[in-house]
Design a protein around this motif. Structure first.
Motif, PDB file in Angstrom:
ATOM      1  N   GLU A   1     -22.863 -14.768  27.121  1.00 32.73           N
ATOM      2  CA  GLU A   1     -23.646 -15.039  28.324  1.00 32.73           C
ATOM      3  C   GLU A   1     -22.795 -15.777  29.367  1.00 32.73           C
ATOM      4  O   GLU A   1     -22.898 -15.500  30.559  1.00 32.73           O
ATOM      5  CB  GLU A   1     -24.895 -15.860  27.975  1.00 32.73           C
TER       6      GLU A   1
ATOM      7  N   ILE B   1     -20.635 -13.264  31.024  1.00 33.86           N
ATOM      8  CA  ILE B   1     -21.397 -12.510  32.021  1.00 33.86           C
ATOM      9  C   ILE B   1     -21.490 -13.316  33.313  1.00 33.86           C
ATOM     10  O   ILE B   1     -21.274 -12.780  34.404  1.00 33.86           O
ATOM     11  CB  ILE B   1     -22.802 -12.135  31.504  1.00 33.86           C
TER      12      ILE B   1
ATOM     13  N   ILE C   1     -20.023  -6.448  32.836  1.00 33.01           N
ATOM     14  CA  ILE C   1     -21.339  -7.068  32.663  1.00 33.01           C
ATOM     15  C   ILE C   1     -22.227  -6.202  31.784  1.00 33.01           C
ATOM     16  O   ILE C   1     -22.869  -6.686  30.851  1.00 33.01           O
ATOM     17  CB  ILE C   1     -21.995  -7.333  34.037  1.00 33.01           C
TER      18      ILE C   1
ATOM     19  N   GLN D   1     -23.712  -7.186  28.138  1.00 30.42           N
ATOM     20  CA  GLN D   1     -25.159  -7.187  27.913  1.00 30.42           C
ATOM     21  C   GLN D   1     -25.517  -6.349  26.687  1.00 30.42           C
ATOM     22  O   GLN D   1     -26.401  -6.716  25.909  1.00 30.42           O
ATOM     23  CB  GLN D   1     -25.897  -6.686  29.149  1.00 30.42           C
ATOM     24  N   SER D   2     -24.820  -5.241  26.482  1.00 33.19           N
ATOM     25  CA  SER D   2     -25.055  -4.408  25.300  1.00 33.19           C
ATOM     26  C   SER D   2     -24.657  -5.162  24.029  1.00 33.19           C
ATOM     27  O   SER D   2     -25.359  -5.105  23.014  1.00 33.19           O
ATOM     28  CB  SER D   2     -24.260  -3.103  25.387  1.00 33.19           C
TER      29      SER D   2
ATOM     30  N   LYS E   1     -27.300  -7.770  23.262  1.00 36.10           N
ATOM     31  CA  LYS E   1     -28.502  -7.156  22.700  1.00 36.10           C
ATOM     32  C   LYS E   1     -28.307  -6.891  21.210  1.00 36.10           C
ATOM     33  O   LYS E   1     -29.176  -7.212  20.394  1.00 36.10           O
ATOM     34  CB  LYS E   1     -28.822  -5.854  23.440  1.00 36.10           C
TER      35      LYS E   1
END
Length: 147
Positions: A24, A27, A62, A66-67, A70
Motif C-alpha cells: 500500500e 502504491i 499501481i 493492487q492485484s 488483493k
C-alpha cells in the motif's frame, strides 16, 4: 512443535498484514510520482497526443500492486481462519483463548491486551507463556494422533 514454532505459526497473519502495508505504501509512492509528472514543453511540431510513458508506467505499477494486495488479502483471510481454528481447538480456557486471539488475530500490543483483560502487563506475559505452552502441547498431541 516448540514454543518458537508456535509463535511463528501464530505470527503469520501479522507478517502478511505487514506485506500488505508495504505494498500500500508503494502504491502511495507511485500515485505521488504520477501526480508529480508534468508535461514537457515541446515545440508544436513535435506535439503528440499519446500519453506520457511515465504516467502509463505509474498506472501499470499501481494496478499490478493492487492485484498483489488483493491476493495477499485473500491469503491473510485464510491464515487468520486457520490460526483462529487452531487457537480455539487448542486453548479452552477463555482468558488464555482471548489473550491469544487479541495478540495474533487482532494484532493488539501487550499493553492493550493487559488493559482489556484488566490485568497487569507482567501477568499478561505470564499468561501468554502459559497459553503458548498449552497451544504447543495440544499441537504435539494432535500430531501424535495423526501418525
Amino acid at each position: 512443535m516448540t514454543i518458537q514454532e508456535a509463535k511463528d505459526f501464530l505470527n503469520r497473519g501479522y507478517r502478511s498484514r505487514e506485506r500488505i502495508k508495504v505494498k500500500e505504501e508503494r502504491i502511495d509512492e507511485w500515485i505521488r510520482r504520477a501526480e508529480s509528472i508534468t508535461a514537457e514543453i515541446k515545440p508544436v511540431a513535435s506535439f503528440s497526443s499519446t500519453p506520457s510513458k511515465k504516467v502509463e508506467d505509474a498506472a501499470c505499477a499501481i494496478v499490478d500492486l493492487q492485484s498483489e494486495i488483493k491476493a495477499e488479502i485473500y491469503e491473510l483471510a485464510a491464515i487468520e481462519l486457520e490460526i483462529g481454528r487452531a487457537i480455539n481447538q487448542a486453548v479452552t480456557d477463555p482468558t488464555l483463548n482471548a489473550l491469544l486471539e487479541m495478540r495474533y488475530l487482532k494484532y493488539l500490543k501487550w499493553e492493550e491486551i493487559a488493559v482489556r483483560l484488566d490485568i497487569t502487563f507482567r501477568w499478561t506475559m505470564t499468561l501468554h507463556k502459559k497459553a503458548l505452552t498449552i497451544f504447543t502441547e495440544s499441537a504435539l498431541i494432535h500430531a501424535e494422533h495423526a501418525i
